[in-house]
Design a protein around this motif. Structure first.
Motif, PDB file in Angstrom:
ATOM      1  N   PHE A 178      43.877  99.982  70.264  1.00 56.83           N
ATOM      2  CA  PHE A 178      44.324  98.679  69.766  1.00 56.83           C
ATOM      3  C   PHE A 178      45.276  98.699  68.580  1.00 56.83           C
ATOM      4  CE2 PHE A 178      39.828  98.228  71.271  1.00 56.83           C
ATOM      5  CZ  PHE A 178      40.108  97.585  72.465  1.00 56.83           C
TER       6      PHE A 178
ATOM      7  N   TYR B 104      42.841  90.133  66.224  1.00 48.55           N
ATOM      8  CA  TYR B 104      43.411  90.853  67.369  1.00 48.55           C
ATOM      9  C   TYR B 104      44.788  91.458  67.081  1.00 48.55           C
ATOM     10  CZ  TYR B 104      39.486  88.843  69.878  1.00 48.55           C
ATOM     11  OH  TYR B 104      38.215  88.498  70.261  1.00 48.55           O
TER      12      TYR B 104
ATOM     13  N   VAL C 170      46.493  92.429  73.212  1.00 43.96           N
ATOM     14  CA  VAL C 170      45.367  93.208  72.697  1.00 43.96           C
ATOM     15  C   VAL C 170      44.064  92.783  73.364  1.00 43.96           C
ATOM     16  CG1 VAL C 170      44.045  93.773  70.628  1.00 43.96           C
ATOM     17  CG2 VAL C 170      46.536  93.657  70.516  1.00 43.96           C
TER      18      VAL C 170
ATOM     19  N   LEU D  29      38.010  93.567  66.212  1.00 43.62           N
ATOM     20  CA  LEU D  29      39.238  92.877  66.596  1.00 43.62           C
ATOM     21  C   LEU D  29      39.243  91.431  66.135  1.00 43.62           C
ATOM     22  CD1 LEU D  29      39.882  94.315  70.170  1.00 43.62           C
ATOM     23  CD2 LEU D  29      41.330  94.618  68.146  1.00 43.62           C
TER      24      LEU D  29
END
Length: 251
Positions: free
Chosen positions: A213, A121, A83, A116
Motif C-alpha cells: 500500500f 488510504y 488502495v 489504512l
C-alpha cells in the motif's frame, strides 16, 4: 539562460495567446501530423490548472459525482479507490489460505485495514495540497512517470497534469500504481505462506503493508511503462517475521 530556456519562458508566459494562435492554425490544418502537434499544444496549454473549486472550472467536473466540490478532493478519492482495491484483493485471497492459518490471516487483514483507515488510504499521494513529502505531484498538480519496475527513470519522460482539464483527468486513470514486487504473484502468496509456516513466530505484517500500500513498493507509471511481465522479484526473507515483544516484570 540559454536561448531555449528564454524561448520556453516566453512561450509559457504567453500561453493564452499561443493557444488562440494554435486554434486558428488548427481550423485550417489538414495534415494529420501537424493536426496532432497543434491539438496536443492546445490540450496542454488550455487547462485551468490553478483553479481548485468546482465554481471556477465546471468543465473539469463533468461526469463526476456532485459531492466533489474541488479537484483535490476528487484526486484523493481516486487514489483511495486504488488502495482500497488492493486491500480487497488481499482479503479475497482468504479462501486460498491454509484452513489452519485463515484466522491469523484475517487478523492481519484487519490490522492493515485499520492502518489504512488511520492514514485515509494514502489518498495524499494524488493530493496537490499535501506536504511535498506526502504527494507524488508538484504543487500545480504535475505528475511524472517513475519508469518501469526495472528502471530508475522513465525513458519516455511521460508527464501529466490531471488537474488541468477533464481530458487529462480521464487519461490519468490509465496511469498505474505498479507494485515493484508484484502483489498477486509475490506479496500476497508470501503473506499467506508466512502465516501458515510461522511456527510460533510473529508475522511482520507492517512489512507486507508497506509492500502492498505504500510508495516503498509502488511506482506511478504511464501505461506504456507498465510492464505486465513477471517481475521475478520476491519479498525479503529477513523481514517476513519479527521477534515477539517480551513483557518484563519488575521483581
Amino acid at each position: 539562460a540559454s536561448d531555449i530556456e528564454r524561448f520556453l519562458a516566453a512561450f509559457c508566459s504567453q500561453g493564452d495567446a499561443v493557444v488562440e494562435a494554435a486554434r486558428q492554425l488548427l481550423s485550417d490544418e489538414r495534415a494529420p501530423r501537424r493536426q496532432k502537434l497543434l491539438a496536443d499544444l492546445i490540450h496542454n496549454l488550455s487547462g485551468n490548472v490553478l483553479a481548485e473549486d468546482k465554481e471556477d472550472d465546471k468543465p473539469w467536473f463533468e461526469g463526476l459525482d456532485s459531492r466533489f466540490k474541488n479537484k483535490s478532493s476528487y484526486m484523493r478519492y481516486s487514489c483511495e479507490s486504488r488502495v482500497r482495491s488492493y486491500l480487497k484483493e488481499v482479503s479475497s485471497f482468504i479462501p486460498n489460505v491454509h484452513p489452519a492459518a485463515r484466522d491469523e490471516y484475517k487478523e492481519i487483514v484487519d490490522l492493515m485495514s485499520d492502518k489504512l483507515r488511520s492514514v485515509k488510504y494514502n489518498g495524499c499521494y494524488f493530493d496537490r495540497r499535501e506536504e511535498a513529502a506526502a504527494r507524488l505531484c508538484t504543487t500545480e498538480g504535475w505528475f511524472s512517470c517513475q519508469g518501469p519496475f526495472d528502471r530508475d527513470d522513465c525513458p519516455g519522460k511521460h508527464s501529466i497534469n490531471p488537474y488541468s482539464n477533464r481530458e487529462s483527468r480521464i487519461l490519468f486513470s490509465t496511469w498505474n500504481l505498479d507494485h515493484i514486487i508484484e502483489k498477486r504473484r509475490a506479496v500476497v502468496p508470501e503473506l499467506a505462506e508466512a502465516v501458515k509456516t510461522r511456527d510460533g513466530r510473529e508475522v511482520n505484517w507492517e512489512y507486507f503493508y508497506q509492500l502492498l500500500f505504500t510508495v516503498d513498493n509502488l511506482k506511478l507509471v504511464h501505461i506504456a511503462c507498465h510492464k505486465k511481465t513477471n517481475h521475478n522479484l520476491s519479498c525479503d526473507k529477513a523481514k517476513i517475521y519479527r521477534k515477539r515483544k517480551q513483557n518484563h516484570t519488575i521483581s
